[in-house]
Design a protein around this motif. Structure first.
Motif, short mmCIF file in Angstrom:
data_model
loop_
_atom_site.label_atom_id
_atom_site.label_comp_id
_atom_site.label_asym_id
_atom_site.label_seq_id
_atom_site.Cartn_x
_atom_site.Cartn_y
_atom_site.Cartn_z
N VAL A 1 0.93 -1.19 0.14
CA VAL A 1 0.40 0.08 -0.18
C VAL A 1 0.97 1.48 -0.44
O VAL A 1 0.78 2.28 -0.68
CB VAL A 1 -0.84 0.10 1.45
N ALA B 1 -7.47 -0.02 -1.87
CA ALA B 1 -6.41 -0.78 -0.88
C ALA B 1 -7.26 -1.07 0.43
O ALA B 1 -7.86 0.11 0.67
CB ALA B 1 -5.19 -0.04 -1.20
N HIS C 1 -7.20 -3.87 -5.39
CA HIS C 1 -5.91 -4.75 -5.30
C HIS C 1 -5.42 -5.62 -4.15
O HIS C 1 -5.50 -5.77 -3.00
CB HIS C 1 -4.75 -3.50 -5.02
N GLY D 1 -3.07 -5.39 -1.57
CA GLY D 1 -3.63 -3.99 -0.94
C GLY D 1 -4.74 -4.29 -0.29
O GLY D 1 -4.74 -3.98 0.86
#
Length: 184
Positions: A34, A125, A156, A159
């Motif tokens: 992240v 994320a 993601h 993430g």
């Protein structure tokens, strides 16, 4: 294409190992990824949107016993995780808003911001995949279906995290196949 990064609930109470509602090791593992996402969006001058729980003891999910007290207004646990806070510090494109429910689109400025700024691809994320991330995915899906057919949502995989590995995978599957989010 105008892109933005959405951070969901990356507060100390969810990420720190001693946080009130920690995701534990899974939450810790996503932080380097992240942070790289934040650094990339910052280098490119793109918006970074940060929405985190902001609770009082009287809020439903705490009062009803769904979850222990967490992310209480004015407490250190509500603050953005330290490594991520350092990555966004001083960045003009960084915006943060509080939320009261799982869904970061509900009664927050997020959807208005996306529309006003012409964001067509939103990167996501955060935690917990099976609670707040998937709930936000549903809110974004509804907005896409009713108002913004051009809005792409990219979640993601590296993430997002949860304290429940099986529910995490089910939520990713649901977002990909039902909400038509791209899992990257």
């Amino acid at each position: 294409m105008r892109e933005a990064l959405l951070l969901i609930d990356l507060s100390k109470d969810f990420i720190d190992m001693d946080g009130a509602l920690t995701c534990g090791a899974a939450g810790q593992e996503i932080i380097p990824y992240v942070r790289r996402l934040i650094e990339k969006f910052r280098r490119e001058g793109r918006p970074i949107l940060d929405i985190r729980d902001d609770h009082m003891e009287s809020d439903y999910e705490i009062r009803a016993g769904l979850f222990p007290p967490h992310c209480l207004t004015g407490t250190p646990g509500r603050e953005l995780e330290d490594r991520l806070a350092a990555a966004v510090e001083g960045y003009e494109g960084y915006v943060t808003w509080p939320k009261k429910t799982y869904d970061a689109t509900y009664e927050t400025p997020l959807l208005d911001y996306l529309d006003r700024e012409g964001i067509t691809r939103l990167h996501v994320a955060g935690v917990c995949t099976d609670i707040c991330v998937v709930s936000t995915g549903l809110g974004l899906y509804k907005h896409r279906v009713t108002k913004r057919g051009d809005l792409e949502i990219a979640v993601h995989r590296q993430g997002v995290a949860s304290f429940n590995a099986q529910a995490h995978e089910m939520a990713l599957n649901h977002m990909e196949h039902v909400l038509k989010c791209e899992i990257v």
